[in-house]
Structure formats: structure tokens, C-alpha cells
Scaffold this motif. Structure first.
Motif, short mmCIF file in Angstrom:
data_model
loop_
_atom_site.label_atom_id
_atom_site.label_comp_id
_atom_site.label_asym_id
_atom_site.label_seq_id
_atom_site.Cartn_x
_atom_site.Cartn_y
_atom_site.Cartn_z
N THR A 218 0.86 -1.18 0.00
CA THR A 218 0.00 0.00 0.00
C THR A 218 0.90 1.23 0.00
OG1 THR A 218 -1.84 1.08 1.11
CG2 THR A 218 -0.25 -0.02 2.53
N ALA A 222 -2.56 5.96 2.14
CA ALA A 222 -3.81 5.21 1.98
C ALA A 222 -4.56 5.07 3.31
CB ALA A 222 -3.52 3.83 1.41
N THR A 223 -5.89 4.98 3.21
CA THR A 223 -6.73 4.72 4.39
C THR A 223 -7.83 3.69 4.10
OG1 THR A 223 -8.13 6.62 3.82
CG2 THR A 223 -6.37 7.00 5.42
N ASP A 224 -7.98 3.32 2.83
CA ASP A 224 -8.99 2.32 2.44
C ASP A 224 -8.27 1.03 2.05
OD1 ASP A 224 -11.00 0.76 1.44
OD2 ASP A 224 -11.74 2.22 -0.02
N PHE A 225 -8.45 0.00 2.87
CA PHE A 225 -7.75 -1.27 2.65
C PHE A 225 -8.70 -2.42 2.34
CE2 PHE A 225 -5.38 1.38 5.66
CZ PHE A 225 -4.23 1.58 4.92
N ALA A 226 -9.91 -2.11 1.91
CA ALA A 226 -10.93 -3.13 1.67
C ALA A 226 -10.46 -4.16 0.64
CB ALA A 226 -12.23 -2.48 1.21
N GLN A 248 -1.99 4.47 8.99
CA GLN A 248 -2.48 3.39 8.15
C GLN A 248 -2.87 2.15 8.97
OE1 GLN A 248 0.24 5.42 6.99
NE2 GLN A 248 -1.52 6.36 5.97
N PRO A 251 -6.68 2.44 10.65
CA PRO A 251 -7.82 2.09 9.80
C PRO A 251 -7.76 0.66 9.29
CG PRO A 251 -6.38 3.68 8.70
CD PRO A 251 -5.94 3.60 10.12
N MET A 252 -6.56 0.13 9.12
CA MET A 252 -6.43 -1.26 8.69
C MET A 252 -7.00 -2.19 9.76
SD MET A 252 -3.01 -3.36 7.46
CE MET A 252 -2.75 -2.24 6.09
N GLN A 255 -10.81 -1.98 9.73
CA GLN A 255 -11.42 -2.62 8.57
C GLN A 255 -11.25 -4.14 8.60
OE1 GLN A 255 -10.00 -0.38 5.04
NE2 GLN A 255 -10.11 1.45 6.34
#
Length: 404
Positions: A218, A222-226, A248, A251-252, A255
């Protein structure tokens, strides 16, 4: 015409007398100011660089607090170097965790003729800046943990924390042997720090008999790890290791829990922060992270430092400030040992230092500038707090009194 010439001559003589008189008047203050100048002594500037704005500013500010406290404590001791009193002055700059900005600041420090550098914080900034400092012969004690920092062959590069080689090796072995993990996924943020830590972790996992079933990448923005987490779920890992910062990893962690991935998140010291706990909230529970050295309450001078820090900054120690404190005091100790603030003179003393500090009772370097006393502590989030799981290596607090 004659009157004009005489007037001009008179004016010239008067001007000459005035100049002479002025010269005589200046002589007395100059002589009188000499003792005052000696009493004032020398101002010794120490450069400092770290991210002081942006998503990593909490690292830099706490780091800077430790350096500030060290300079204040040193000045309170009224040090004398080279037969005259000295006053240390902090020159702090914001490198924004950006390599280009870091090199610009490095040149700025060199041009300003600072006597030493504490910083930079990130490996990605410390490494490019280190060449500029090395070319100028300027000692640099950085927080950087990437192995490459001290593998460049520069005599001016030193660490204030253990390297990723040490941390990654400990954690790779820990997850296989202590957590009984067989299938491991690795994610890193592609920074010098994150990738370096992940690489060393992977080597240790394989050496301990574990299997890295997937490796993902990543960025440090980044903050969206979907997408990554969905891909990871398909291999059913026992552990997910992340090399990167809390901006990071938090949020990981959230999620991972929300998408039903049950494997614990394991990370390095940039995750072991109060900020991670705040950002991840209840989903922080069960996260494991390593941090160089001993827990604060087990550090040789940890309790006294924690009290001084709280009194000065009205907040608790987070992670990095004790290492910034010791890095600064080590540079000053080397200057005292050399009886000189000139980098060329005190650099050999810094390389050979053996200092009883806050974080270690025996702060000393090997031939590369890596710390010899490289203990690692493993923490786990339990009940919303970081709790010690195990400390591996390092000098215990009890040894500090013997070293005094």
C-alpha cells in the motif's frame, strides 16, 4: 576662495579630531566588553528535523519535546567546553516526512554551521539527508530504523533506536514460536521504514519455519484497505503483519475486524502509540506491536524522565521522546569528552561513547553506528491499553545503578 579653503581645512581637521575622539571612546567599551563576552560564552547550535506538520506530526512533536528537554537540562548544568561556558540552542525544522524537503533542510543546516544533528525521524528522510551530513563531516543521530541507514559506510551516521534488522528478526521469530502462526500475510507501505521492517520480518518468519502465504503493498497515504483485506481473507492467515505508521495501521485494524478477518494485526513501533489506540478505537483490541528497548517504567532512568517530561509538557511520554533525549545528551557528552564542539573533534568520541542514559545504561555503538544494546519489547492491546507481553534483550533498570 581662500575663506572657503580655510573653512574646508578647519572642517577636515575637526572631522579628524572627531574620528580620533570616537576611536578613543570606543576603546574603553571594547575592553570592558571582553569579560562580558567571555561570560556569555559560545552558543552551540544543534539541528533537529522531523515531521512537525501533517499526519505524522505527533511523532515529530513528541520527538522534539525529548530533544528540547535534553537541551534545557544540559544548559541548566552550566557546561564548559574548551575552557569557556557554552549554551546549547535548538534549531528545529519541519521536514514533513518528505525526502526532498529533508535534503533541502540538511543543506540549510550545513550552511548554518550547526554543530550536530538530531534526526531525521523517518528512514526515508534520514537516508537521503545523511549523504549531505557525511559530506560536511556533520554527526547525525537519527531515529531511522531502516537497515540501509547505517549500511552506507558513512562515519557520521548513528541511530537512537535499534534497527529493523533487530526488530524484524525478533518479531518474525515471535509470531512463529510464541503465537504459533504458520500462515502469515505481510503488508507494507513501501516507505524505507515499512518495507525494510517487513523484509526483515519475512526473513525471520521463514528462518523460524513459518510460511509467508501472501505479500501486499500500500502507501503511507492510503486509508482504504478493503481490496487488500478481501484478498487476504482468501488465504485464511494466522497473522497479518504491517510495516508502516499508525495513520495506516489504525484504519487497517478497524477494517480487518469489520470485514470479518480474525487474524491479529502485528506491527512495529510506529503502531505502538496512543494515537493508534485513539484512531482504531475498540478495533485496536488484540493488536500486537514491537518497540525498541525496554518499557518506560523499566528503563534505567525511565521513572525520573517520565516525571520531568510530564512537568515540562503537561502530558505523558508517548513513544519516541526518551530516545530523542538520549540522542541529544549523547552528542553533548561526546563534545564534553573531546573538550570541543567542532564536529571533526568530537566525532571519534561519539563513535566510542558509552553513556548511561534514560533508555539504556550502556548506550554505545558498533562500527556501523548501530546500537549494541538492542532490546525489543512486544506489546498487545488489552482493555484499550498497550500491555507488555515480553521483553527480549536490553539492559534492565537494575543494571543502571551499577553503571552510574
Amino acid at each position: 576662495m581662500q575663506l572657503t579653503k580655510m573653512t574646508a581645512l578647519s572642517l577636515a581637521v575637526a572631522a579628524a579630531l572627531a574620528v580620533t575622539a570616537c576611536g578613543k571612546k570606543e576603546d574603553a567599551p571594547a575592553a570592558a566588553s571582553a569579560p562580558a563576552a567571555a561570560a556569555a560564552g559560545e552558543v552551540v547550535k544543534l539541528g533537529f528535523a522531523a515531521p512537525l506538520t501533517g499526519p505524522q506530526s505527533h511523532y515529530g512533536e513528541e520527538y522534539k519535546n525529548g530533544v528540547t528537554l535534553a537541551i534545557e537540562d544540559a544548559n541548566a548544568e552550566k557546561p564548559t567546553i574548551g575552557g569557556k561556558p557554552v549554551t546549547f540552542e535548538l534549531v528545529a525544522e519541519d521536514d514533513q516526512a518528505d525526502p526532498k524537503t529533508a535534503t533541502q533542510l540538511a543543506q540549510k543546516f550545513v550552511d548554518a554551521q550547526v554543530s550536530g544533528i538530531v534526526g531525521h525521524f523517518n528512514s526515508g528522510t534520514s537516508i537521503p539527508a545523511s549523504k549531505i551530513y557525511a559530506d560536511a563531516g556533520l554527526p547525525q543521530v537519527a531515529m531511522a530504523t531502516a537497515p540501509a541507514f547505517t549500511q552506507q559506510g558513512y562515519k557520521t551516521t548513528f541511530r537512537s533506536m535499534t534497527s529493523d534488522t533487530q526488530q524484524g528478526s525478533v518479531m518474525g521469530k515471535f509470531v512463529v514460536q510464541k503465537l504459533a502462526a504458520k500462515k502469515i500475510v505481510i503488508v507494507d507501505d513501501r516507505t524505507a521504514y515499512g518495507q525494510g521492517l517487513a523484509d526483515e520480518f519475512e526473513k525471520a518468519v521463514k528462518a523460524a519455519g513459518g510460511e509467508v502465504v501472501k505479500r501486499e503493498f500500500t502507501t503511507d497515504k492510503a486509508t482504504d484497505f478493503a481490496a487488500i483485506i478481501t484478498a487476504i481473507k482468501g488465504v485464511s492467515p494466522d497473522v497479518v503483519f504491517f510495516g508502516g505508521a499508525d495513520a495506516q495501521s489504525a484504519p487497517m485494524a478497524k477494517q480487518m475486524k469489520r470485514l470479518g478477518l480474525k487474524a491479529p494485526l502485528v506491527s512495529g513501533e510506529m503502531t505502538k502509540t496512543p494515537t493508534f489506540l485513539k484512531l482504531a478505537g475498540k478495533e485496536a483490541e488484540g493488536t500486537i506491536a514491537s518497540l525498541a528497548g525496554l518499557p518506560l517504567d523499566k528503563m534505567p532512568k525511565g521513572a525520573a524522565y517520565a516525571a520531568s517530561y510530564k512537568a515540562r509538557f503537561k502530558t505523558d511520554v508517548a513513544t519516541y521522546s526518551p530516545y530523542g533525549y538520549d540522542a541529544t545528551r549523547v552528542i553533548i557528552a561526546a563534545m564534553k569528552a573531546a573538550d570541543s564542539t567542532k564536529p571533526a573533534n568530537y566525532l571519534p568520541k561519539l563513535a566510542a561513547i558509552n553513556y548511561a542514559g534514560v533508555t539504556s545504561s550502556s548506550w554505545s555503538y558498533d562500527e556501523h553506528g548501530d546500537l549494541k544494546d538492542g532490546g525489543i519489547t512486544v506489546y498487545k492491546v488489552e482493555g484499550g491499553e498497550w500491555k507488555v507481553m515480553e521483553t527480549i534483550g536490553g539492559a534492565p533498570a537494575a543494571a543502571a545503578s551499577a553503571a552510574q
